[in-house]
Write an enzyme that holds these catalytic residues in place. Structure first.
Site, short mmCIF file in Angstrom:
data_model
loop_
_atom_site.label_atom_id
_atom_site.label_comp_id
_atom_site.label_asym_id
_atom_site.label_seq_id
_atom_site.Cartn_x
_atom_site.Cartn_y
_atom_site.Cartn_z
N SER A 86 0.83 -1.22 0.00
CA SER A 86 0.00 0.00 0.00
C SER A 86 0.86 1.26 0.00
O SER A 86 0.36 2.33 -0.32
CB SER A 86 -0.91 0.02 1.24
OG SER A 86 -1.64 -1.17 1.31
N GLY B 130 -4.55 -1.92 -0.70
CA GLY B 130 -3.80 -1.57 -1.93
C GLY B 130 -3.48 -0.09 -1.98
O GLY B 130 -4.04 0.70 -1.21
N GLY C 73 -2.74 3.91 -3.56
CA GLY C 73 -3.33 4.90 -4.45
C GLY C 73 -4.71 5.37 -4.04
O GLY C 73 -5.29 4.95 -3.04
N CYS D 268 -9.31 -1.95 4.09
CA CYS D 268 -8.65 -0.70 3.69
C CYS D 268 -9.07 -0.27 2.30
O CYS D 268 -10.20 0.19 2.15
CB CYS D 268 -7.14 -0.83 3.86
SG CYS D 268 -6.39 0.74 4.32
N LEU D 269 -8.24 -0.46 1.27
CA LEU D 269 -8.71 -0.09 -0.08
C LEU D 269 -9.97 -0.89 -0.43
O LEU D 269 -10.92 -0.33 -1.01
CB LEU D 269 -7.63 -0.37 -1.13
CG LEU D 269 -8.04 -0.08 -2.57
CD1 LEU D 269 -8.18 1.42 -2.80
CD2 LEU D 269 -7.06 -0.68 -3.57
N GLN E 298 -12.90 0.82 0.93
CA GLN E 298 -13.24 2.04 0.18
C GLN E 298 -13.95 1.69 -1.13
O GLN E 298 -14.91 2.37 -1.54
CB GLN E 298 -11.96 2.84 -0.11
CG GLN E 298 -11.28 3.36 1.14
CD GLN E 298 -9.84 3.79 0.90
OE1 GLN E 298 -9.26 3.54 -0.16
NE2 GLN E 298 -9.23 4.39 1.89
N ASN F 184 -3.22 2.30 7.83
CA ASN F 184 -2.30 2.80 6.82
C ASN F 184 -3.13 3.28 5.63
O ASN F 184 -3.40 2.52 4.70
CB ASN F 184 -1.33 1.69 6.38
CG ASN F 184 -0.56 2.11 5.14
OD1 ASN F 184 -0.35 3.30 4.90
ND2 ASN F 184 -0.19 1.14 4.31
N PHE G 271 -6.84 8.00 2.35
CA PHE G 271 -8.20 8.38 1.94
C PHE G 271 -9.20 7.75 2.91
O PHE G 271 -8.87 6.79 3.62
CB PHE G 271 -8.48 7.90 0.50
CG PHE G 271 -7.56 8.53 -0.52
CD1 PHE G 271 -6.34 7.95 -0.81
CD2 PHE G 271 -7.92 9.72 -1.16
CE1 PHE G 271 -5.47 8.54 -1.72
CE2 PHE G 271 -7.05 10.31 -2.08
CZ PHE G 271 -5.82 9.72 -2.36
N HIS H 123 -6.57 -2.21 9.68
CA HIS H 123 -5.97 -3.48 9.27
C HIS H 123 -6.14 -4.53 10.36
O HIS H 123 -5.33 -4.61 11.29
CB HIS H 123 -4.49 -3.28 8.93
CG HIS H 123 -4.28 -2.64 7.60
ND1 HIS H 123 -4.14 -3.37 6.44
CD2 HIS H 123 -4.25 -1.34 7.25
CE1 HIS H 123 -4.01 -2.53 5.42
NE2 HIS H 123 -4.07 -1.30 5.88
N GLU I 141 -5.54 -7.58 10.24
CA GLU I 141 -4.46 -8.57 10.19
C GLU I 141 -3.21 -8.10 10.92
O GLU I 141 -2.27 -8.86 11.13
CB GLU I 141 -4.12 -8.92 8.73
CG GLU I 141 -3.25 -7.92 8.00
CD GLU I 141 -4.01 -6.65 7.57
OE1 GLU I 141 -5.21 -6.57 7.78
OE2 GLU I 141 -3.34 -5.73 7.03
N1 GLN Z 1 -3.70 0.26 2.95
C1 GLN Z 1 -4.60 0.57 2.00
O1 GLN Z 1 -5.30 -0.27 1.44
C2 GLN Z 1 -4.66 2.04 1.60
C3 GLN Z 1 -5.94 2.39 0.85
C4 GLN Z 1 -5.78 3.64 0.00
N2 GLN Z 1 -4.67 3.47 -0.94
C5 GLN Z 1 -5.52 4.83 0.91
O2 GLN Z 1 -4.39 5.31 0.95
O3 GLN Z 1 -6.43 5.29 1.60
#
Ligand code: GLN
Length: 356
Positions: free
Chosen positions: A46, A215, A217, A242-243, A246, A284, A287, A327, A329
């Site tokens: 990420s 992930g 971005g 996380c991603l 979103q 982490n 967004f 997270h 995990e």
């Molecule tokens: N760790 C992630 O999955 C980060 C999610 C997304 N890239 C963000 O920065 O918010």
């Protein structure tokens, strides 16, 4: 050998080159407040094309343990530390952090007042930065000239048929190894597929549940995958981290926004809705899901961040869909949020009984 850290706003620090001494780095500068787990952080996909400032002043003191990498490649552009330990006092250590950075062609800088860097980012927000061996004269031109890294996706599929139940397909947007390990430790069969696969390809594995991974971005750049996610949610129990969280929100009509300097650390308190229970979590992300955007969607908030009130979890009450921004995990960080995996498996088992 000197190294220069230069921000888009012209602020500059200089220090000593570490890691791949001659390589430059370019990307978004963020800070991570974790007091441990530097190896898991550096190998978390990420952080692709980000420069990671560690606020904890001594980094590298327990070396490198090859068993804790979260991915094989390092997507981060560079690391920024106050002091790099040149020893590695740990029974599991096989090399120093400096050697690890050199082997992964990652540049870095030591001797930096990382508290000063962090206060600057907290005051003015995360921003583009350059790590160079010479003073910067034309930021934009030099920033554009440094190559960015690409995610190393793994070939189809990762995970062998084991006959274990339930069978979970992970859509790999830059998956941390610990997510897979958490499901395997609970007796699941795990098949990890690139995030570019179609609904039809996923269906051929006859999964019992789907998990969308973390992930890098901006989630707004993944709009092409939203129709697949919506179809998956209507067909299988679905979870997102996380991603992945979103993207589930966006698939159901919500939107995301950029936080001023993100949440990158291991002691972020989140509160469960409606129980009010509080957990410390590893986070982490840069967004978050916009609370105003979920009003006209079927999404319901399950967790909020106690530091700034941002959304940290969502669910779809009438579908087996659950997602968290933090997270569960860990790796690095506290393990107390791992119940998320148990709840996901339970929802799969409930679905199987309902469909029996
Ligand atoms: N760790 C992630 O999955 C980060 C999610 C997304 N890239 C963000 O920065 O918010």
């Amino acid at each position: 050998m000197q190294k220069f850290l230069t921000l888009a706003d012209g602020t500059q620090w200089f220090g000593t080159a570490i890691g791949d001494r001659h390589r430059a780095g370019a990307g978004q500068l963020i800070f991570n407040t974790g007091m441990s787990g530097y190896q898991e952080t550096i190998t978390d996909p990420s952080y692709l094309n980000q420069l990671i400032t560690f606020t904890y002043p001594l980094i590298g003191n327990y070396g490198i343990d090859p068993t804790v990498d979260q991915a094989k490649a390092v997507g981060a552009q560079a690391i920024i530390v106050h002091e790099l330990a040149d020893f590695s006092d740990h029974y599991g250590s096989r090399e120093t952090l400096d050697h690890f950075l050199i082997a992964h062609h990652v540049p870095g800088i030591a001797g930096i007042d990382t508290r000063d860097v962090t206060s600057h980012l907290r005051k003015f927000g995360s921003q583009a930065a350059l790590l160079t061996s010479q003073p910067v004269h034309d930021f934009q031109a030099e920033y554009a000239a440094i190559p960015r890294k690409q995610l190393t996706t793994r070939p189809l599929p990762v995970g062998l048929p084991t006959g274990q139940q339930p069978k979970i397909v992970i859509m790999d947007f830059g998956e941390k190894q610990a997510i897979e390990d958490a499901l395997l430790a609970r007796g699941c069969q795990v098949i990890s597929v690139p995030a570019t696969v179609t609904f039809k390809t996923i269906a051929t594995y006859q999964p019992d549940g789907i998990l969308l991974s973390n992930g890098p971005g901006d989630p707004q750049t993944y709009h092409h995958v939203l129709p697949t996610i919506k179809r998956l949610a209507a067909t299988y129990p679905l979870a997102g981290i996380c991603l992945g969280h979103q993207l589930i929100a966006c698939a159901f009509g919500a939107t995301t926004y950029q936080l001023p300097f993100g949440h990158h650390g291991l002691n972020h308190p989140v509160q469960a809705v409606p129980s009010g229970a509080v957990m410390m979590t590893a986070q982490n992300h840069d967004f978050a899901v916009d609370p105003a955007s979920i009003a006209n969607t079927p999404l319901q908030v399950t967790y909020t961040e106690l530091n700034d009130g941002s959304i940290e979890g969502l669910t779809l009450p009438h579908q087996k869909v659950q997602s968290v921004q933090f997270h569960p995990e860990a790796h690095p960080g506290p393990q107390e949020a791992s119940q998320f995996f148990d709840q996901f498996i339970q929802s799969i088992q409930q679905e199987a009984i309902a469909n029996a």
